[in-house]
Scaffold this active site. Structure first.
Site, PDB file in Angstrom:
ATOM      1  N   CYS A 140      48.062 -25.054  25.027  1.00 33.23           N
ATOM      2  CA  CYS A 140      47.357 -26.334  25.140  1.00 33.23           C
ATOM      3  C   CYS A 140      48.361 -27.479  25.303  1.00 33.23           C
ATOM      4  CB  CYS A 140      46.490 -26.541  23.891  1.00 33.23           C
ATOM      5  SG  CYS A 140      45.610 -28.095  23.887  1.00 33.23           S
ATOM      6  N   CYS A 143      47.386 -30.728  23.505  1.00 32.17           N
ATOM      7  CA  CYS A 143      47.628 -30.670  22.054  1.00 32.17           C
ATOM      8  C   CYS A 143      49.118 -30.797  21.738  1.00 32.17           C
ATOM      9  CB  CYS A 143      47.172 -29.338  21.471  1.00 32.17           C
ATOM     10  SG  CYS A 143      45.588 -28.760  22.060  1.00 32.17           S
ATOM     11  N   ASP A 144      49.947 -30.069  22.468  1.00 26.59           N
ATOM     12  CA  ASP A 144      51.337 -29.892  22.043  1.00 26.59           C
ATOM     13  C   ASP A 144      52.380 -30.577  22.922  1.00 26.59           C
ATOM     14  OD1 ASP A 144      50.367 -28.339  19.981  1.00 26.59           O
ATOM     15  OD2 ASP A 144      50.486 -26.488  21.124  1.00 26.59           O
TER      16      ASP A 144
HETATM   17  C1  LIG Z   1      47.416 -23.015  19.161  1.00 24.41           C
HETATM   18  C2  LIG Z   1      46.370 -24.072  19.448  1.00 24.41           C
HETATM   19  C3  LIG Z   1      46.652 -25.382  19.137  1.00 24.41           C
HETATM   20  C4  LIG Z   1      45.708 -26.371  19.369  1.00 24.41           C
HETATM   21  N1  LIG Z   1      45.989 -27.654  19.042  1.00 24.41           N
HETATM   22  C5  LIG Z   1      45.056 -28.608  19.192  1.00 24.41           C
HETATM   23  C6  LIG Z   1      45.304 -29.948  18.801  1.00 24.41           C
HETATM   24  O1  LIG Z   1      46.400 -30.276  18.336  1.00 24.41           O
HETATM   25  N2  LIG Z   1      44.303 -30.852  18.957  1.00 24.41           N
HETATM   26  C7  LIG Z   1      43.084 -30.509  19.489  1.00 24.41           C
HETATM   27  O2  LIG Z   1      42.212 -31.379  19.580  1.00 24.41           O
HETATM   28  N3  LIG Z   1      42.831 -29.259  19.884  1.00 24.41           N
HETATM   29  C8  LIG Z   1      43.763 -28.286  19.757  1.00 24.41           C
HETATM   30  N4  LIG Z   1      43.509 -27.013  20.161  1.00 24.41           N
HETATM   31  C9  LIG Z   1      42.221 -26.716  20.786  1.00 24.41           C
HETATM   32  C10 LIG Z   1      41.143 -26.602  19.695  1.00 24.41           C
HETATM   33  O3  LIG Z   1      41.608 -25.781  18.659  1.00 24.41           O
HETATM   34  C11 LIG Z   1      39.863 -26.046  20.281  1.00 24.41           C
HETATM   35  O4  LIG Z   1      39.451 -26.817  21.387  1.00 24.41           O
HETATM   36  C12 LIG Z   1      38.759 -26.037  19.213  1.00 24.41           C
HETATM   37  O5  LIG Z   1      39.149 -25.281  18.099  1.00 24.41           O
HETATM   38  C13 LIG Z   1      37.467 -25.487  19.776  1.00 24.41           C
HETATM   39  O6  LIG Z   1      36.542 -25.424  18.741  1.00 24.41           O
HETATM   40  P1  LIG Z   1      35.288 -24.424  18.797  1.00 24.41           P
HETATM   41  O7  LIG Z   1      34.634 -24.558  17.481  1.00 24.41           O
HETATM   42  O8  LIG Z   1      34.514 -24.665  20.023  1.00 24.41           O
HETATM   43  O9  LIG Z   1      35.897 -22.970  18.993  1.00 24.41           O
HETATM   44  P2  LIG Z   1      36.940 -22.143  18.111  1.00 24.41           P
HETATM   45  O10 LIG Z   1      37.945 -23.003  17.484  1.00 24.41           O
HETATM   46  O11 LIG Z   1      37.399 -21.056  19.026  1.00 24.41           O
HETATM   47  O12 LIG Z   1      36.039 -21.527  16.941  1.00 24.41           O
HETATM   48  C14 LIG Z   1      35.117 -20.514  17.191  1.00 24.41           C
HETATM   49  C15 LIG Z   1      34.879 -19.769  15.898  1.00 24.41           C
HETATM   50  O13 LIG Z   1      33.849 -18.814  16.109  1.00 24.41           O
HETATM   51  C16 LIG Z   1      34.190 -17.608  15.438  1.00 24.41           C
HETATM   52  N5  LIG Z   1      33.504 -16.506  16.099  1.00 24.41           N
HETATM   53  C17 LIG Z   1      33.679 -16.070  17.369  1.00 24.41           C
HETATM   54  N6  LIG Z   1      32.866 -15.028  17.616  1.00 24.41           N
HETATM   55  C18 LIG Z   1      32.164 -14.796  16.465  1.00 24.41           C
HETATM   56  C19 LIG Z   1      31.190 -13.841  16.085  1.00 24.41           C
HETATM   57  N7  LIG Z   1      30.769 -12.890  16.930  1.00 24.41           N
HETATM   58  N8  LIG Z   1      30.673 -13.889  14.840  1.00 24.41           N
HETATM   59  C20 LIG Z   1      31.090 -14.846  13.962  1.00 24.41           C
HETATM   60  N9  LIG Z   1      32.048 -15.773  14.260  1.00 24.41           N
HETATM   61  C21 LIG Z   1      32.565 -15.746  15.497  1.00 24.41           C
HETATM   62  C22 LIG Z   1      35.707 -17.517  15.599  1.00 24.41           C
HETATM   63  O14 LIG Z   1      36.276 -16.688  14.586  1.00 24.41           O
HETATM   64  C23 LIG Z   1      36.112 -18.980  15.428  1.00 24.41           C
HETATM   65  O15 LIG Z   1      36.376 -19.307  14.092  1.00 24.41           O
HETATM   66  C24 LIG Z   1      44.445 -26.014  19.952  1.00 24.41           C
HETATM   67  C25 LIG Z   1      44.167 -24.686  20.275  1.00 24.41           C
HETATM   68  C26 LIG Z   1      45.113 -23.709  20.032  1.00 24.41           C
HETATM   69  C27 LIG Z   1      44.822 -22.265  20.369  1.00 24.41           C
END
Ligand SMILES: Cc1cc2nc3c(=O)[nH]c(=O)nc-3n(C[C@H](O)[C@H](O)[C@H](O)COP(=O)(O)OP(=O)(O)OC[C@H]3O[C@@H](n4cnc5c(N)ncnc54)[C@H](O)[C@@H]3O)c2cc1C
Length: 335
Positions: A140, A143-144
């Protein structure tokens, strides 16, 4: 299958406890809806895996695990329940109430469902990548990128994302090397032209990354020129991998419409084509995948779900979590 929570029918069940799911839980519980989050791993999702977050409004600097914990506690404060270790493997959205099945044989029932299962970046799968994730290996740039001011970085990939993010990184990095396994790029011509005319961008085509080197931070990557077979080390401060994302949608089968890349299609209210099913965060097709956008999606999805339940109640009378299977049969016949 075993039925969880007795005959409980949740107003809103949220699949996934990342930023989108936890924000949805906060808004849903605050709207006085009985709300359950099922999370298979740990609260916070992808953000829980990073050490520094400095772009969430109002919080100048925090860690991913801390922000995740705060989000979960905030939702719980308003009455949302978060169940960790429950992996959803199958759903039946044709039933009323809808049924959600977990890997250990439990069945949950809810009148509205919010899908917030996120996505996972595709990884290179080379030695050192996992160990240095968050310590120079990133998926990302937004982010970084700011952590790599005046340092050389590389971007792996040849599509729009690799070029977009490569161009973005030139704001900070001293040099950006785009590494691609083929000779030709898949990115739009406009982006390729922009990159070619940017003095900070260099290209390494027909080249693959074989290893990421460093201890505590990335020092270099070992690459192989696929034409000459030459293997050499490229000194770098950071490696950004842009070879695609995998949305977590496998468990929804044909019940939910996805695009050619597997992302769920929604309208601006986060509604899917399936009544009572909403989507938030990285699992939907959106232009920016960040905590702030995922949380915003979650709030919209929760309020759309609330309106859906209002409409159901207008027809059926109040819907309470304690209602049992008999009630469900009435619903079935009413809709
Ligand atoms: C290394 C890294 C660094 C980042 N740094 C930043 C940053 O500094 N700032 C920023 O704004 N964004 C950052 N991001 C991006 C940000 O983390 C994501 O955009 C955000 O987390 C998305 O949120 P979400 O809830 O849509 O999905 P996710 O964070 O992917 O959460 C989805 C959740 O659903 C759960 N899940 C999936 N399938 C199932 C299932 N079948 N049953 C039950 N649970 C399930 C997963 O375990 C997970 O906990 C970063 C991403 C990464 C990978």
């Amino acid at each position: 299958m075993e039925s969880s929570n007795g005959d409980t029918i949740w107003d809103v069940l949220i699949i996934g406890g990342g930023p989108a799911g936890l924000a949805a839980a906060l808004y849903s519980a605050r709207a006085l809806r009985s709300t359950l989050v099922l999370e298979r791993e740990m609260p916070g999702g992808q953000i829980a895996t990073t050490s520094e977050v400095e772009d969430y409004p109002g919080i100048a600097m925090t860690t991913g695990p801390e922000l995740s914990l705060l989000m979960m506690q905030h939702a719980q404060k308003f009455g949302a329940e978060v169940s960790i270790g429950d992996e959803v493997v199958k759903v039946d959205f044709t039933k009323r109430p809808k049924e959600i099945y977990t890997s250990d044989g439990k069945t949950f029932r809810a009148n509205a469902v919010i899908i917030a299962t996120g996505a996972a970046p595709r990884t290179l799968g080379v030695p050192g990548e996992d160990a240095l994730r968050g310590q120079g290996v990133s998926y990302c740039a937004v982010c970084d990128g700011p952590f790599f001011r005046d340092r050389p970085v590389a971007v792996v990939g040849g599509g729009d994302a690799a070029f977009d993010e490569g161009l973005y990184l030139t704001k900070y990095a001293s040099k950006v090397i785009i590494i691609h396994r083929r000779d030709e790029f898949r990115a739009q011509k406009l982006l390729i032209d922009r990159a070619r005319t940017n003095p900070k961008i260099e290209f390494l085509t027909s080249t693959v990354v074989e290893k990421v080197n460093g201890r505590g931070s990335v020092q270099s990557v070992t690459v192989r020129d696929l034409k000459s077979n030459e293997v050499y080390d490229l000194p770098l401060g950071g490696l950004f991998v842009y070879i695609g994302n995998i949305p977590n949608t496998g468990m929804f089968g044909d019940g939910i419409e996805v695009d050619e890349n597997g992302y769920i299609r929604v309208d601006e209210t986060m509604a899917t084509g399936c009544p009572g099913v909403y989507v938030a965060g990285d699992v939907r097709k959106n232009p920016l995948k960040q905590v702030v956008t995922a949380a915003a999606d979650g709030s919209i999805a929760a309020l759309t779900a609330d309106k859906y339940l209002d409409n159901l109640e207008a027809v059926m009378g109040p819907v309470h979590a304690e209602r049992g299977a008999e009630e469900a049969v009435h619903w079935e016949t009413a809709y």
